[in-house]
Scaffold this motif. Sequence first.
Motif, PDB file in Angstrom:
ATOM      1  N   ALA A  36       0.834  -1.206   0.000  1.00 49.57           N
ATOM      2  CA  ALA A  36       0.000   0.000   0.000  1.00 49.57           C
ATOM      3  C   ALA A  36       0.869   1.257   0.000  1.00 49.57           C
ATOM      4  O   ALA A  36       0.580   2.222  -0.724  1.00 49.57           O
ATOM      5  CB  ALA A  36      -0.927  -0.002   1.206  1.00 49.57           C
ATOM      6  N   VAL A  37       1.933   1.265   0.782  1.00 49.28           N
ATOM      7  CA  VAL A  37       2.830   2.427   0.819  1.00 49.28           C
ATOM      8  C   VAL A  37       3.516   2.604  -0.535  1.00 49.28           C
ATOM      9  O   VAL A  37       3.662   3.732  -1.018  1.00 49.28           O
ATOM     10  CB  VAL A  37       3.867   2.283   1.958  1.00 49.28           C
ATOM     11  CG1 VAL A  37       4.962   3.323   1.846  1.00 49.28           C
ATOM     12  CG2 VAL A  37       3.185   2.390   3.315  1.00 49.28           C
ATOM     13  N   LEU A  38       3.918   1.509  -1.158  1.00 50.55           N
ATOM     14  CA  LEU A  38       4.571   1.607  -2.466  1.00 50.55           C
ATOM     15  C   LEU A  38       3.609   2.109  -3.542  1.00 50.55           C
ATOM     16  O   LEU A  38       3.993   2.884  -4.414  1.00 50.55           O
ATOM     17  CB  LEU A  38       5.146   0.255  -2.876  1.00 50.55           C
ATOM     18  CG  LEU A  38       6.355  -0.218  -2.075  1.00 50.55           C
ATOM     19  CD1 LEU A  38       6.737  -1.636  -2.496  1.00 50.55           C
ATOM     20  CD2 LEU A  38       7.525   0.724  -2.253  1.00 50.55           C
ATOM     21  N   ILE A  39       2.356   1.693  -3.479  1.00 52.40           N
ATOM     22  CA  ILE A  39       1.388   2.088  -4.501  1.00 52.40           C
ATOM     23  C   ILE A  39       0.910   3.523  -4.287  1.00 52.40           C
ATOM     24  O   ILE A  39       0.892   4.330  -5.220  1.00 52.40           O
ATOM     25  CB  ILE A  39       0.191   1.116  -4.517  1.00 52.40           C
ATOM     26  CG1 ILE A  39       0.645  -0.246  -5.036  1.00 52.40           C
ATOM     27  CG2 ILE A  39      -0.945   1.655  -5.389  1.00 52.40           C
ATOM     28  CD1 ILE A  39      -0.407  -1.326  -4.948  1.00 52.40           C
ATOM     29  N   PHE A  40       0.490   3.843  -3.059  1.00 49.96           N
ATOM     30  CA  PHE A  40      -0.153   5.131  -2.795  1.00 49.96           C
ATOM     31  C   PHE A  40       0.791   6.194  -2.261  1.00 49.96           C
ATOM     32  O   PHE A  40       0.493   7.381  -2.337  1.00 49.96           O
ATOM     33  CB  PHE A  40      -1.312   4.947  -1.812  1.00 49.96           C
ATOM     34  CG  PHE A  40      -2.389   4.056  -2.331  1.00 49.96           C
ATOM     35  CD1 PHE A  40      -3.205   4.458  -3.376  1.00 49.96           C
ATOM     36  CD2 PHE A  40      -2.594   2.804  -1.788  1.00 49.96           C
ATOM     37  CE1 PHE A  40      -4.201   3.638  -3.858  1.00 49.96           C
ATOM     38  CE2 PHE A  40      -3.593   1.977  -2.260  1.00 49.96           C
ATOM     39  CZ  PHE A  40      -4.397   2.391  -3.298  1.00 49.96           C
TER      40      PHE A  40
ATOM     41  N   LEU B 193      -6.486   7.740   3.016  1.00 56.90           N
ATOM     42  CA  LEU B 193      -7.238   6.546   2.659  1.00 56.90           C
ATOM     43  C   LEU B 193      -7.854   5.896   3.894  1.00 56.90           C
ATOM     44  O   LEU B 193      -8.990   5.421   3.846  1.00 56.90           O
ATOM     45  CB  LEU B 193      -6.336   5.550   1.930  1.00 56.90           C
ATOM     46  CG  LEU B 193      -5.875   5.960   0.541  1.00 56.90           C
ATOM     47  CD1 LEU B 193      -4.813   4.996   0.028  1.00 56.90           C
ATOM     48  CD2 LEU B 193      -7.036   6.012  -0.416  1.00 56.90           C
ATOM     49  N   GLY B 194      -7.117   5.867   4.994  1.00 59.89           N
ATOM     50  CA  GLY B 194      -7.641   5.311   6.242  1.00 59.89           C
ATOM     51  C   GLY B 194      -8.831   6.100   6.756  1.00 59.89           C
ATOM     52  O   GLY B 194      -9.821   5.525   7.211  1.00 59.89           O
ATOM     53  N   LYS B 195      -8.752   7.418   6.671  1.00 57.52           N
ATOM     54  CA  LYS B 195      -9.851   8.278   7.111  1.00 57.52           C
ATOM     55  C   LYS B 195     -11.089   8.034   6.258  1.00 57.52           C
ATOM     56  O   LYS B 195     -12.198   7.897   6.776  1.00 57.52           O
ATOM     57  CB  LYS B 195      -9.435   9.741   7.021  1.00 57.52           C
ATOM     58  CG  LYS B 195     -10.510  10.709   7.451  1.00 57.52           C
ATOM     59  CD  LYS B 195     -10.033  12.136   7.316  1.00 57.52           C
ATOM     60  CE  LYS B 195     -11.146  13.110   7.651  1.00 57.52           C
ATOM     61  NZ  LYS B 195     -10.751  14.487   7.463  1.00 57.52           N
ATOM     62  N   THR B 196     -10.913   7.943   4.952  1.00 53.45           N
ATOM     63  CA  THR B 196     -12.033   7.705   4.039  1.00 53.45           C
ATOM     64  C   THR B 196     -12.661   6.342   4.306  1.00 53.45           C
ATOM     65  O   THR B 196     -13.888   6.216   4.338  1.00 53.45           O
ATOM     66  CB  THR B 196     -11.561   7.797   2.578  1.00 53.45           C
ATOM     67  OG1 THR B 196     -10.959   9.069   2.368  1.00 53.45           O
ATOM     68  CG2 THR B 196     -12.692   7.596   1.617  1.00 53.45           C
TER      69      THR B 196
END
Length: 62
Positions: free
Chosen positions: A16-20, A28-31
């Motif tokens: 996830a860190v590599l992609i976003f 993304l976590g908040k959403t």
Amino acid sequence: MFGLGWPEMGVILLIAVLIFGPKKIPELGKTLGQALRGFKDEMQNDSETEAENPDLKKSDGN
């Protein structure tokens, strides 16, 4: 949780860190949290409405 251990969770987080990118992860976590909260609230409202008025049960199409 879902049969995932710490190594699997670490790999998912790394991907996830590599992609976003690290700046997008909190957003993304908040959403995701807001979406889950909205879903939970809607489920509670549906169950309360059904409990208050059992004649309004959803029909199954028959």
